[in-house]
Scaffold this active site. Sequence first.
Site, mmCIF file in Angstrom:
data_model
loop_
_atom_site.group_PDB
_atom_site.id
_atom_site.type_symbol
_atom_site.label_atom_id
_atom_site.label_comp_id
_atom_site.label_asym_id
_atom_site.label_seq_id
_atom_site.Cartn_x
_atom_site.Cartn_y
_atom_site.Cartn_z
ATOM 1 C CG ASP A 24 -2.651 -7.366 3.215
ATOM 2 O OD1 ASP A 24 -1.684 -7.997 2.699
ATOM 3 O OD2 ASP A 24 -3.069 -6.267 2.813
ATOM 4 N NE ARG A 25 4.061 -6.199 6.687
ATOM 5 C CZ ARG A 25 5.298 -6.266 6.358
ATOM 6 N NH1 ARG A 25 6.259 -7.291 7.269
ATOM 7 N NH2 ARG A 25 6.026 -5.409 5.404
ATOM 8 C CG ASP A 26 2.997 -4.039 3.663
ATOM 9 O OD1 ASP A 26 3.197 -4.068 4.988
ATOM 10 O OD2 ASP A 26 3.723 -4.451 2.894
ATOM 11 C CG ASP A 32 1.037 -0.716 0.750
ATOM 12 O OD1 ASP A 32 2.195 -0.641 0.838
ATOM 13 O OD2 ASP A 32 0.229 -1.287 -0.102
ATOM 14 C CE1 TYR A 35 7.141 -4.422 -4.626
ATOM 15 C CE2 TYR A 35 6.966 -2.272 -5.527
ATOM 16 C CZ TYR A 35 6.620 -3.495 -5.759
ATOM 17 O OH TYR A 35 6.172 -4.322 -6.647
ATOM 18 C CG ASN A 67 1.238 -11.760 -1.655
ATOM 19 O OD1 ASN A 67 1.137 -12.812 -0.909
ATOM 20 N ND2 ASN A 67 0.551 -11.518 -2.762
ATOM 21 C CD GLN A 68 6.199 -7.752 2.729
ATOM 22 O OE1 GLN A 68 6.920 -6.991 2.423
ATOM 23 N NE2 GLN A 68 4.914 -7.522 3.214
ATOM 24 C CB SER A 69 6.478 -9.392 -4.637
ATOM 25 O OG SER A 69 6.116 -7.726 -4.976
ATOM 26 C CE LYS A 120 -2.000 -11.701 0.729
ATOM 27 N NZ LYS A 120 -2.070 -10.742 1.887
ATOM 28 C CE LYS A 146 -2.527 -3.923 -3.247
ATOM 29 N NZ LYS A 146 -1.127 -4.070 -3.294
HETATM 30 MG MG LIG Z 1 -2.462 -4.988 1.426
#
Ligand SMILES: [Mg+2]
Length: 202
Positions: A24-26, A32, A35, A67-69, A120, A146
């Site tokens: 996962d990235r952020d 994190d 956004y 995820n980059q919502s 995800k 998460k």
């Molecule tokens: Mg994350």
Amino acid sequence: MPHGSNVMLVRRPIAPGTPALFLDRDGVVNIDTGYLADPESVTLRDGAATMIAAFNAAAWPVVIVSNQSGLGRGYFDLCTMLAVQEQIEVLLLHEGAYVNAVFLCGTAPNDVSPLAEWRKPAPGMLTTAGQLYDIDLTRSVLVGDKITDMQAAAAAGLLLGFLVDDGFVADIQTVPFPIHTVDHLADISPAALLSWQTLESS
Ligand SMILES: [Mg+2]
């Protein structure tokens, strides 16, 4: 009209048939801040580069699945999303670490288009990477912060997951999947994986 897009970035070759380190990235690779839309504000998490470099050295492909919502929600545009991603990779390179591929799912939570199959807790980014690169998912691991990361890893049939931070520890039992909690990213290495697997099989 939704703004969402999915993006795949190919950075380095991946040898077929190998397991991968999915990240996962952020909240895992970088702090994190929610956004994330400003490349200048990117900060790597302690130990992230050390962890990634250890897998680079052992020829494990490292694949970001994020995820980059914020893209689908209209909080930032595609150029911004890519600029942030690039900055993260530049910071990693400065510390001698690189990723082999990047999957970004820019759909909003209410997106019901096929693009959302990457979001995800769905396993789409992992299974797509597995198919494209012939990654051995059953021997692959994922590091996330998460429970939705763990759910995606379980649905993709990965070997195990590492959960950083303890905010979701109470939810671990809800995922039928081996999950290790870790305090320090640098504790995750190919050598440590071997010893964990030995512990589990003994
Ligand atoms: Mg994350």
